[in-house]
Scaffold this motif. Structure first.
Motif, PDB file in Angstrom:
ATOM      1  N   ILE A   6      48.341  47.568  33.326  1.00 55.42           N
ATOM      2  CA  ILE A   6      48.660  46.790  34.521  1.00 55.42           C
ATOM      3  C   ILE A   6      47.812  45.512  34.507  1.00 55.42           C
ATOM      4  CG2 ILE A   6      48.746  46.796  37.042  1.00 55.42           C
ATOM      5  CD1 ILE A   6      48.791  49.940  36.786  1.00 55.42           C
ATOM      6  N   PRO A   7      48.408  44.379  34.124  1.00 55.48           N
ATOM      7  CA  PRO A   7      47.673  43.112  34.090  1.00 55.48           C
ATOM      8  C   PRO A   7      47.568  42.505  35.489  1.00 55.48           C
ATOM      9  CG  PRO A   7      49.926  42.755  33.413  1.00 55.48           C
ATOM     10  CD  PRO A   7      49.780  44.234  33.685  1.00 55.48           C
ATOM     11  N   THR A   8      47.015  41.319  35.572  1.00 59.06           N
ATOM     12  CA  THR A   8      46.925  40.610  36.852  1.00 59.06           C
ATOM     13  C   THR A   8      47.038  39.111  36.597  1.00 59.06           C
ATOM     14  OG1 THR A   8      45.711  40.470  38.941  1.00 59.06           O
ATOM     15  CG2 THR A   8      44.412  40.328  36.921  1.00 59.06           C
ATOM     16  N   THR A   9      47.213  38.369  37.666  1.00 61.25           N
ATOM     17  CA  THR A   9      47.283  36.908  37.592  1.00 61.25           C
ATOM     18  C   THR A   9      46.372  36.329  38.674  1.00 61.25           C
ATOM     19  OG1 THR A   9      49.549  36.992  36.785  1.00 61.25           O
ATOM     20  CG2 THR A   9      48.815  34.910  37.710  1.00 61.25           C
ATOM     21  N   VAL A  59      48.379  58.061  32.698  1.00 58.80           N
ATOM     22  CA  VAL A  59      47.077  57.412  32.735  1.00 58.80           C
ATOM     23  C   VAL A  59      47.328  55.911  32.755  1.00 58.80           C
ATOM     24  CG1 VAL A  59      44.912  57.058  31.488  1.00 58.80           C
ATOM     25  CG2 VAL A  59      45.989  59.321  31.507  1.00 58.80           C
ATOM     26  N   SER A  60      46.668  55.200  33.650  1.00 60.30           N
ATOM     27  CA  SER A  60      46.845  53.753  33.785  1.00 60.30           C
ATOM     28  C   SER A  60      45.536  53.039  33.541  1.00 60.30           C
ATOM     29  CB  SER A  60      47.342  53.389  35.187  1.00 60.30           C
ATOM     30  OG  SER A  60      48.614  53.918  35.419  1.00 60.30           O
ATOM     31  N   LEU A  61      45.656  51.870  32.943  1.00 58.91           N
ATOM     32  CA  LEU A  61      44.537  50.966  32.756  1.00 58.91           C
ATOM     33  C   LEU A  61      44.916  49.688  33.480  1.00 58.91           C
ATOM     34  CD1 LEU A  61      41.838  50.996  31.240  1.00 58.91           C
ATOM     35  CD2 LEU A  61      43.002  49.939  29.321  1.00 58.91           C
ATOM     36  N   SER A  62      44.095  49.278  34.438  1.00 62.75           N
ATOM     37  CA  SER A  62      44.453  48.131  35.270  1.00 62.75           C
ATOM     38  C   SER A  62      43.332  47.109  35.329  1.00 62.75           C
ATOM     39  CB  SER A  62      44.823  48.592  36.682  1.00 62.75           C
ATOM     40  OG  SER A  62      43.736  49.250  37.283  1.00 62.75           O
ATOM     41  N   LEU A  63      43.728  45.869  35.598  1.00 59.80           N
ATOM     42  CA  LEU A  63      42.788  44.783  35.848  1.00 59.80           C
ATOM     43  C   LEU A  63      42.837  44.493  37.336  1.00 59.80           C
ATOM     44  CD1 LEU A  63      43.669  42.507  32.801  1.00 59.80           C
ATOM     45  CD2 LEU A  63      41.714  44.039  33.063  1.00 59.80           C
ATOM     46  N   GLU A  64      41.726  44.723  38.039  1.00 57.77           N
ATOM     47  CA  GLU A  64      41.682  44.608  39.493  1.00 57.77           C
ATOM     48  C   GLU A  64      40.683  43.537  39.900  1.00 57.77           C
ATOM     49  OE1 GLU A  64      41.140  48.506  41.193  1.00 57.77           O
ATOM     50  OE2 GLU A  64      42.805  49.332  40.020  1.00 57.77           O
TER      51      GLU A  64
END
Length: 191
Positions: free
Chosen positions: A166-169, A25-30
């Protein structure tokens, strides 16, 4: 006979290892864009994926703290999706939702489903958006958005769901002004 048993065991192991319940299971910032200009708002979806559907575990509650660079980004709006696209609010009993800024550079999100566990298991999609956060870029720079704290509970609210984060920049650039200067110079005869 021995060969059939061995083949059967290998086949069963392959099924177990590739079943959706075993997938991560993934949690991501999109983000809607990874390069933005100062003053032009953008959104970031907080998304979950990899849940079995239908099946258990389903998400019954979450508590998430997102961290961001407050000198570069200013959160403006948090939107929680409603039925039928919402994963915790199936449109039967709903959910309780909350967003807060407990400290500079921290955005807290939580939601607790009021739906029956069996309904979540049967109807919750495998991938969906938990919340959408809108930001105003206020200065030039590189702004990491990441998970500071995460707790996902299953449909009963008693079991923690292990999650890959899963972060983002976001790269924030100045507003393009060169085009206006070039046109102005051309009007005055400078080449």
């Amino acid at each position: 006979m021995k060969r059939r048993i061995t083949s059967g065991l290998v086949g069963a192991c392959c099924l177990v290892l590739t079943s959706p319940a075993m997938a991560g299971v993934s949690l991501s910032l999109e983000p809607s864009a990874t390069i933005v200009t100062v003053g032009n708002a953008f959104s970031v979806d907080v998304r979950v994926s990899g849940l079995p559907s239908p099946g258990s575990p389903s998400i019954g509650a979450y508590f998430i703290d997102l961290s961001f660079t407050e000198v570069l980004l200013s959160p403006t709006v948090v939107v929680f999706p409603g039925p039928p696209t919402a994963g915790l609010d199936l449109g039967i009993f709903g959910s309780l939702r909350f967003a807060d800024f407990p400290a500079p550079g921290i955005l807290h999100l939580d939601e607790v489903s009021l739906e029956l566990p069996d309904a979540l298991v049967a109807m919750q999609p495998s991938d969906f958006t938990l919340a959408t956060v809108w930001f105003d870029p206020i200065a030039v720079g590189v702004a990491p958005l990441q998970f500071d704290y995460v707790s996902l509970s299953d449909e009963t609210g008693f079991e923690e769901i292990q999650t890959d984060l899963i972060p983002t920049t976001i790269s924030i650039v100045p507003e393009p002004r060169l085009a206006g200067v070039t046109v102005g110079l051309a009007l005055f005869g400078f080449h």
